[in-house]
Design a protein around this motif. Structure first.
Motif, PDB file in Angstrom:
ATOM      1  N   LEU A 199       0.931  -1.130  -0.005  1.00 53.88           N
ATOM      2  CA  LEU A 199      -0.508  -0.380   0.659  1.00 53.88           C
ATOM      3  C   LEU A 199       0.967   1.500   0.059  1.00 53.88           C
ATOM      4  CD1 LEU A 199      -2.994  -0.417   2.639  1.00 53.88           C
ATOM      5  CD2 LEU A 199      -2.512  -1.313  -0.078  1.00 53.88           C
ATOM      6  N   THR A 200       2.054   1.166  -0.542  1.00 54.32           N
ATOM      7  CA  THR A 200       2.777   2.556  -0.724  1.00 54.32           C
ATOM      8  C   THR A 200       2.000   3.674  -1.496  1.00 54.32           C
ATOM      9  OG1 THR A 200       3.889   1.226  -2.383  1.00 54.32           O
ATOM     10  CG2 THR A 200       5.143   1.622  -0.414  1.00 54.32           C
ATOM     11  N   LYS A 221      -2.711   9.771   1.410  1.00 57.32           N
ATOM     12  CA  LYS A 221      -2.084   8.804   2.724  1.00 57.32           C
ATOM     13  C   LYS A 221      -2.541   7.253   2.548  1.00 57.32           C
ATOM     14  CE  LYS A 221      -3.424  11.553   6.547  1.00 57.32           C
ATOM     15  NZ  LYS A 221      -4.080  11.795   8.015  1.00 57.32           N
ATOM     16  N   PRO A 222      -1.557   6.457   2.146  1.00 57.33           N
ATOM     17  CA  PRO A 222      -1.210   5.366   1.689  1.00 57.33           C
ATOM     18  C   PRO A 222      -2.161   4.415   1.885  1.00 57.33           C
ATOM     19  CG  PRO A 222       0.604   5.750   2.967  1.00 57.33           C
ATOM     20  CD  PRO A 222      -0.157   6.606   3.302  1.00 57.33           C
ATOM     21  N   ASP A 223      -2.920   4.155   3.381  1.00 57.51           N
ATOM     22  CA  ASP A 223      -4.022   2.949   3.590  1.00 57.51           C
ATOM     23  C   ASP A 223      -4.807   3.461   3.617  1.00 57.51           C
ATOM     24  OD1 ASP A 223      -3.448   5.430   5.527  1.00 57.51           O
ATOM     25  OD2 ASP A 223      -4.393   4.602   7.021  1.00 57.51           O
ATOM     26  N   LEU A 224      -5.405   4.775   2.855  1.00 56.86           N
ATOM     27  CA  LEU A 224      -6.534   5.763   2.461  1.00 56.86           C
ATOM     28  C   LEU A 224      -7.892   4.540   1.770  1.00 56.86           C
ATOM     29  CD1 LEU A 224      -6.587   8.909   4.081  1.00 56.86           C
ATOM     30  CD2 LEU A 224      -7.657   6.797   5.284  1.00 56.86           C
ATOM     31  N   ARG A 266     -13.016  11.142  10.718  1.00 55.97           N
ATOM     32  CA  ARG A 266     -12.945  11.391  10.129  1.00 55.97           C
ATOM     33  C   ARG A 266     -11.353  12.527   9.087  1.00 55.97           C
ATOM     34  NH1 ARG A 266     -16.620   9.861   6.601  1.00 55.97           N
ATOM     35  NH2 ARG A 266     -15.900  11.371   4.519  1.00 55.97           N
ATOM     36  N   GLU A 267     -11.127  13.430  10.208  1.00 58.83           N
ATOM     37  CA  GLU A 267     -10.060  13.672  10.817  1.00 58.83           C
ATOM     38  C   GLU A 267      -8.808  13.138  10.182  1.00 58.83           C
ATOM     39  OE1 GLU A 267      -8.583  13.591  14.761  1.00 58.83           O
ATOM     40  OE2 GLU A 267      -9.666  15.167  14.789  1.00 58.83           O
ATOM     41  N   LYS A 268      -8.768  11.863   9.842  1.00 53.29           N
ATOM     42  CA  LYS A 268      -7.995  11.255   9.435  1.00 53.29           C
ATOM     43  C   LYS A 268      -7.763  10.989   7.745  1.00 53.29           C
ATOM     44  CE  LYS A 268      -7.148   8.110  13.180  1.00 53.29           C
ATOM     45  NZ  LYS A 268      -6.915   6.504  14.181  1.00 53.29           N
ATOM     46  N   ILE A 269      -8.942  11.714   7.095  1.00 50.52           N
ATOM     47  CA  ILE A 269      -9.089  11.954   5.431  1.00 50.52           C
ATOM     48  C   ILE A 269      -7.719  12.610   5.385  1.00 50.52           C
ATOM     49  CG2 ILE A 269     -10.043  11.950   3.630  1.00 50.52           C
ATOM     50  CD1 ILE A 269     -12.694  10.715   5.441  1.00 50.52           C
ATOM     51  N   SER A 270      -7.663  12.424   4.097  1.00 48.48           N
ATOM     52  CA  SER A 270      -6.920  13.529   3.403  1.00 48.48           C
ATOM     53  C   SER A 270      -7.025  13.002   2.274  1.00 48.48           C
ATOM     54  CB  SER A 270      -5.270  13.523   3.272  1.00 48.48           C
ATOM     55  OG  SER A 270      -4.445  14.499   3.617  1.00 48.48           O
TER      56      SER A 270
END
Length: 278
Positions: free
Chosen positions: A82-83, A100-103, A226-230
């Motif tokens: 997931l890079t 971000k690579p994990d979303l 949701r603040e982790k979403i970018s």
């Protein structure tokens, strides 16, 4: 059958799986949001032959006692890497790319097995009529419905004027009458990609037959999470496949395949010599 033949045959079958994985990576080098797979191998069981009856006579030996015979290797895992892929600007309102690579976006798929939920990094969205002249549904390029935070399809009603996707994944649809309809895109954060199953080029699913729970593998980003979403609007993410690396790996696997094939030929020749002794 000769032990050398057994070992080489076992390894050949597993090398074919690695060839398939590399071929799939190369075929999807231009697929939006595609994540390459990386395979790993383990040795099969090794048989131990204790051919020395008196261990005292082996004092000073630099290698372990006895003889160990292997049975080849097996592919232990094919894991999604997931890079983050590079971003390309499209200046299109319905294009969105995670930074971000994990979303992953949440979408709904339908096949012969029924309706299920899948996850994708492909943010190239489109609007399609629902059958009602006053409604438009948000879908992916494959026609899969994009889901909101409540796992419902996103349906935009009324005469659309403008679309804005915010950094935290909120879709705002401005209407000609001045009203605004908002949706929170369904987004998950995958923590353990090794448990995810690839069902097509850039679609992943969570198999239901694993002895793990969904919350152990991924987090659904709702509420305060949701603040982790970018993400960024007007861009798409390229695949993370490095074509030069894949070609190098392909050459290495082909050489290993040739080596194992040669081992089978040599074992056959040796058996022929033994059988020819009178």
């Amino acid at each position: 059958m000769n032990r050398m033949m057994i070992t080489a045959t076992n390894t050949l079958g597993q090398l074919q799986h690695k060839l398939d994985s590399i071929g799939n990576n190369i075929a999807n080098v231009d697929t939006t949001g595609f994540k390459r797979s990386e395979t790993s191998f383990n040795d099969l069981l090794v048989q131990q032959f204790n051919n020395m009856g008196d261990k005292a006579s082996e004092i000073g030996r630099q290698t372990p006692n006895g003889i160990r015979q292997g049975n080849g290797a097996k592919m232990s895992q094919a894991q999604q890497v997931l890079t983050q892929g590079t971003l390309k600007s499209t200046s299109r309102d319905l294009d969105a790319a995670f930074t971000k690579p994990d979303l992953f976006f949440t979408v709904r798929t339908e096949d012969e097995k029924g309706i299920s939920t899948a996850y994708t990094r492909d943010g190239a969205f489109y609007l399609t009529p629902t059958g009602n002249s006053d409604e438009l549904k948000l879908v992916t390029g494959d026609g899969n419905a994009v889901l909101d935070e409540y796992q419902d399809p996103i349906i935009i009603t009324g005469s659309l004027k403008d679309l804005v996707i915010s950094k935290d994944g909120q879709l705002s649809a401005a209407k000609d009458d001045g009203s605004i309809q908002t949706f929170n895109l369904g987004v998950v954060s995958i923590k353990k990609p090794q448990f995810m199953e690839k069902i097509s080029g850039n679609l992943l699913s969570f198999p239901g037959d694993l002895n793990v729970q969904e919350d152990e593998v991924f987090d659904t980003l709702n509420g305060g999470l949701r603040e982790k979403i970018s993400l960024t609007q007007g861009s798409l993410e390229n695949s993370n496949v490095d074509l030069s690396k894949e070609m190098s790996d392909l050459i290495n696997v082909q050489r290993q395949y040739q080596f194992q094939s040669r081992a089978i030929s040599m074992a056959d020749q040796m058996s022929g010599l033994v059988n020819g002794i009178r």
